[in-house]
Design an enzyme around this catalytic site. Structure first.
Site, PDB file in Angstrom:
ATOM      1  N   HIS A  20       0.850  -1.202   0.000  1.00 35.46           N
ATOM      2  CA  HIS A  20       0.000   0.000   0.000  1.00 35.46           C
ATOM      3  C   HIS A  20       0.878   1.243   0.000  1.00 35.46           C
ATOM      4  O   HIS A  20       1.418   1.659   1.032  1.00 35.46           O
ATOM      5  CB  HIS A  20      -0.930   0.027   1.215  1.00 35.46           C
ATOM      6  CG  HIS A  20      -1.935   1.136   1.128  1.00 35.46           C
ATOM      7  ND1 HIS A  20      -3.272   0.926   0.887  1.00 35.46           N
ATOM      8  CD2 HIS A  20      -1.790   2.494   1.210  1.00 35.46           C
ATOM      9  CE1 HIS A  20      -3.908   2.089   0.841  1.00 35.46           C
ATOM     10  NE2 HIS A  20      -3.018   3.063   1.040  1.00 35.46           N
ATOM     11  N   CYS A  21       1.026   1.824  -1.163  1.00 30.31           N
ATOM     12  CA  CYS A  21       1.696   3.125  -1.275  1.00 30.31           C
ATOM     13  C   CYS A  21       1.202   3.785  -2.551  1.00 30.31           C
ATOM     14  O   CYS A  21       0.439   3.178  -3.318  1.00 30.31           O
ATOM     15  CB  CYS A  21       3.221   2.976  -1.243  1.00 30.31           C
ATOM     16  SG  CYS A  21       3.864   1.877  -2.488  1.00 30.31           S
ATOM     17  N   HIS A  22       1.608   5.015  -2.730  1.00 29.05           N
ATOM     18  CA  HIS A  22       1.080   5.805  -3.853  1.00 29.05           C
ATOM     19  C   HIS A  22       2.206   6.522  -4.581  1.00 29.05           C
ATOM     20  O   HIS A  22       3.264   6.784  -4.006  1.00 29.05           O
ATOM     21  CB  HIS A  22       0.113   6.879  -3.345  1.00 29.05           C
ATOM     22  CG  HIS A  22      -0.873   6.424  -2.324  1.00 29.05           C
ATOM     23  ND1 HIS A  22      -2.002   5.697  -2.642  1.00 29.05           N
ATOM     24  CD2 HIS A  22      -0.908   6.583  -0.976  1.00 29.05           C
ATOM     25  CE1 HIS A  22      -2.697   5.452  -1.537  1.00 29.05           C
ATOM     26  NE2 HIS A  22      -2.048   5.969  -0.512  1.00 29.05           N
ATOM     27  N   TYR A  64      -7.931  17.157  -1.682  1.00 30.07           N
ATOM     28  CA  TYR A  64      -6.643  17.655  -1.186  1.00 30.07           C
ATOM     29  C   TYR A  64      -5.653  17.650  -2.346  1.00 30.07           C
ATOM     30  O   TYR A  64      -5.850  16.932  -3.329  1.00 30.07           O
ATOM     31  CB  TYR A  64      -6.109  16.780  -0.035  1.00 30.07           C
ATOM     32  CG  TYR A  64      -5.765  15.361  -0.445  1.00 30.07           C
ATOM     33  CD1 TYR A  64      -4.464  14.986  -0.783  1.00 30.07           C
ATOM     34  CD2 TYR A  64      -6.747  14.378  -0.533  1.00 30.07           C
ATOM     35  CE1 TYR A  64      -4.153  13.688  -1.178  1.00 30.07           C
ATOM     36  CE2 TYR A  64      -6.453  13.084  -0.918  1.00 30.07           C
ATOM     37  CZ  TYR A  64      -5.148  12.742  -1.234  1.00 30.07           C
ATOM     38  OH  TYR A  64      -4.842  11.468  -1.627  1.00 30.07           O
ATOM     39  N   ARG A  70     -10.451  -0.115  -6.321  1.00 30.43           N
ATOM     40  CA  ARG A  70     -10.616   0.454  -4.982  1.00 30.43           C
ATOM     41  C   ARG A  70     -11.887   1.274  -4.870  1.00 30.43           C
ATOM     42  O   ARG A  70     -12.229   2.028  -5.784  1.00 30.43           O
ATOM     43  CB  ARG A  70      -9.416   1.354  -4.674  1.00 30.43           C
ATOM     44  CG  ARG A  70      -9.349   1.833  -3.241  1.00 30.43           C
ATOM     45  CD  ARG A  70      -8.154   2.734  -3.041  1.00 30.43           C
ATOM     46  NE  ARG A  70      -7.809   2.880  -1.637  1.00 30.43           N
ATOM     47  CZ  ARG A  70      -7.247   3.970  -1.130  1.00 30.43           C
ATOM     48  NH1 ARG A  70      -6.939   4.986  -1.900  1.00 30.43           N
ATOM     49  NH2 ARG A  70      -6.970   4.040   0.156  1.00 30.43           N
ATOM     50  N   HIS A 120      -6.078  -0.213   6.047  1.00 27.05           N
ATOM     51  CA  HIS A 120      -5.693   0.445   7.304  1.00 27.05           C
ATOM     52  C   HIS A 120      -6.453  -0.049   8.547  1.00 27.05           C
ATOM     53  O   HIS A 120      -6.968   0.770   9.329  1.00 27.05           O
ATOM     54  CB  HIS A 120      -5.887   1.962   7.186  1.00 27.05           C
ATOM     55  CG  HIS A 120      -5.135   2.581   6.048  1.00 27.05           C
ATOM     56  ND1 HIS A 120      -3.882   2.162   5.654  1.00 27.05           N
ATOM     57  CD2 HIS A 120      -5.457   3.597   5.195  1.00 27.05           C
ATOM     58  CE1 HIS A 120      -3.476   2.895   4.628  1.00 27.05           C
ATOM     59  NE2 HIS A 120      -4.411   3.749   4.324  1.00 27.05           N
ATOM     60  N   ASP A 157       2.255   3.068   3.079  1.00 26.71           N
ATOM     61  CA  ASP A 157       1.336   4.186   2.817  1.00 26.71           C
ATOM     62  C   ASP A 157       2.088   5.462   2.407  1.00 26.71           C
ATOM     63  O   ASP A 157       1.527   6.560   2.441  1.00 26.71           O
ATOM     64  CB  ASP A 157       0.399   4.477   3.992  1.00 26.71           C
ATOM     65  CG  ASP A 157      -0.846   5.245   3.566  1.00 26.71           C
ATOM     66  OD1 ASP A 157      -1.085   5.362   2.345  1.00 26.71           O
ATOM     67  OD2 ASP A 157      -1.552   5.767   4.444  1.00 26.71           O
ATOM     68  N   ASN A 197      -2.585  13.369   3.593  1.00 25.11           N
ATOM     69  CA  ASN A 197      -3.471  13.872   4.655  1.00 25.11           C
ATOM     70  C   ASN A 197      -2.964  13.635   6.070  1.00 25.11           C
ATOM     71  O   ASN A 197      -3.747  13.751   7.014  1.00 25.11           O
ATOM     72  CB  ASN A 197      -4.890  13.288   4.510  1.00 25.11           C
ATOM     73  CG  ASN A 197      -5.561  13.810   3.263  1.00 25.11           C
ATOM     74  OD1 ASN A 197      -5.542  15.006   3.012  1.00 25.11           O
ATOM     75  ND2 ASN A 197      -6.121  12.924   2.461  1.00 25.11           N
TER      76      ASN A 197
HETATM   77  C1  0GY Z   1      -4.409   6.406   2.139  1.00 25.06           C
HETATM   78  C2  0GY Z   1      -5.191   7.284   2.956  1.00 25.06           C
HETATM   79  C3  0GY Z   1      -5.739   8.459   2.600  1.00 25.06           C
HETATM   80  C4  0GY Z   1      -5.946   8.910   1.284  1.00 25.06           C
HETATM   81  C5  0GY Z   1      -6.320   8.150   0.260  1.00 25.06           C
HETATM   82  O1  0GY Z   1      -7.318   7.847  -1.795  1.00 25.06           O
HETATM   83  C6  0GY Z   1      -6.797   8.651  -1.050  1.00 25.06           C
HETATM   84  O2  0GY Z   1      -6.676   9.848  -1.295  1.00 25.06           O
HETATM   85  O3  0GY Z   1      -6.349   6.849   0.362  1.00 25.06           O
HETATM   86  C7  0GY Z   1      -6.238   9.351   3.663  1.00 25.06           C
HETATM   87  O4  0GY Z   1      -6.501  10.532   3.416  1.00 25.06           O
HETATM   88  O5  0GY Z   1      -6.375   8.900   4.812  1.00 25.06           O
HETATM   89  O6  0GY Z   1      -4.592   5.207   2.178  1.00 25.06           O
HETATM   90  O7  0GY Z   1      -3.561   6.883   1.392  1.00 25.06           O
END
Ligand code: 0GY
Length: 286
Positions: free
Chosen positions: A25-27, A43, A118, A175, A242, A247
């Site tokens: 889980h990362c972006h 955001y 998702r 999470h 993550d 956020n």
């Molecule tokens: C995460 C948590 C958050 C954001 C997102 O899709 C998203 O923007 O998942 C969060 O704001 O808690 O898993 O990255």
């Protein structure tokens, strides 16, 4: 509000991770000049490009990863696909798609490394996923062998659980269900999560300690929930950093310290091997 930058100098973890370990889980965010953020976003993150993520993974001893589409990019999965393509088969993805997504679109995502879709029900991320749209999308991804990743605020689980149980595909809860670590293992949301996990379709990510913690770093109050989930459901747990932690408003975690938390969450070598290697292999590389 300007987003808090991710940790610039994460520590080297105290533990050496098993070969083939996966950050599930990362972006990647942007860079915005190439991959603009969605107009619908709630955001605007700081750019978090693939090269920085790859360097972080090398530093932490992580060889594989699952990139999860975040709401700030909406259903434009290009930044994620670009990163997966650059990783030579070591990275997979979880996409966000529109209700009317076509079989051809899904096939292209599959070929690009996507293995899941998702759905968001987190209030600060915008309008919750539409249940009829979820059913329509799920029907289209089942033939591809995909799973669903569900991200919700803890208080929504009671209402969502009966619906989720009607979906006929594996489902991964983000999470630890975003429970409140200060509320104890008998809090209704955690009991509901444990109950959901009795159903073999469900998996859970034992990450997000920095999100569910109420005491702050080093987030030990949260890690005990992860430990309990790993002990109870060793073959259906996943873990991730993550990064770059969208956020997070204060106490931006050190990603090396998050790896160190695995000493609490999965203290036995067999647990760590399942959590970081065997479980992600089953869901993303089989
Ligand atoms: C995460 C948590 C958050 C954001 C997102 O899709 C998203 O923007 O998942 C969060 O704001 O808690 O898993 O990255």
């Amino acid at each position: 509000m300007t987003a808090l930058p991710f940790h610039q100098n994460p520590k080297k973890p105290e533990i050496v991770l098993p070969a083939g370990s996966c950050d599930a889980h990362c972006h990647v965010f942007g860079p915005a000049a190439r991959f603009p953020f969605a107009p619908s976003r709630t955001y605007t993150p700081i750019d978090a490009p693939k090269e920085t993520l790859f360097a972080l993974h090398r530093h932490l001893g992580i060889e594989r990863s699952v990139l999860v589409q975040a709401s700030c990019h909406g259903t434009d999965n290009r930044a994620m696909l670009d990163a997966i393509a650059a990783a030579g088969g070591r990275y997979r993805g979880v996409a966000m798609v529109e209700r009317d997504v076509t079989e051809e679109d899904l096939q292209a995502l599959h070929e690009g490394g996507v293995r899941g879709v998702r759905f968001n029900f987190v209030a600060h991320l915008g309008a919750p996923a539409d249940l009829a749209a979820i059913r329509a999308i799920v029907a289209k991804v089942i033939p591809l062998g995909w799973h669903a990743v569900v991200h919700f605020d803890a208080h929504r689980l009671e209402e969502l659980a009966p619906f989720l149980k009607t979906l006929d595909l594996p489902m991964v809860v983000d999470h630890m269900g975003r429970i409140d670590a200060s509320a104890g293992v008998d809090q209704p949301a955690f009991r509901l999560l444990l109950d959901l996990m009795e159903d073999e379709r469900f998996w859970v990510k034992v990450c997000g300690s920095e999100r569910v913690s109420r005491t702050g770093p080093p987030f030990h109050d949260a890690a005990r929930y992860g430990k309990l989930l790993v002990e109870s459901f060793p073959a259906r747990v996943l873990w991730g950093t993550d990064w770059p932690h969208p956020n997070i408003k204060k106490d931006m975690p050190d990603d090396g310290a998050l790896v160190d938390l695995l000493q609490i969450i999965a203290p036995k070598p067999a647990q760590l091997q399942a959590l970081l290697v065997d479980n992600p292999t089953r869901l993303y590389w089989s």
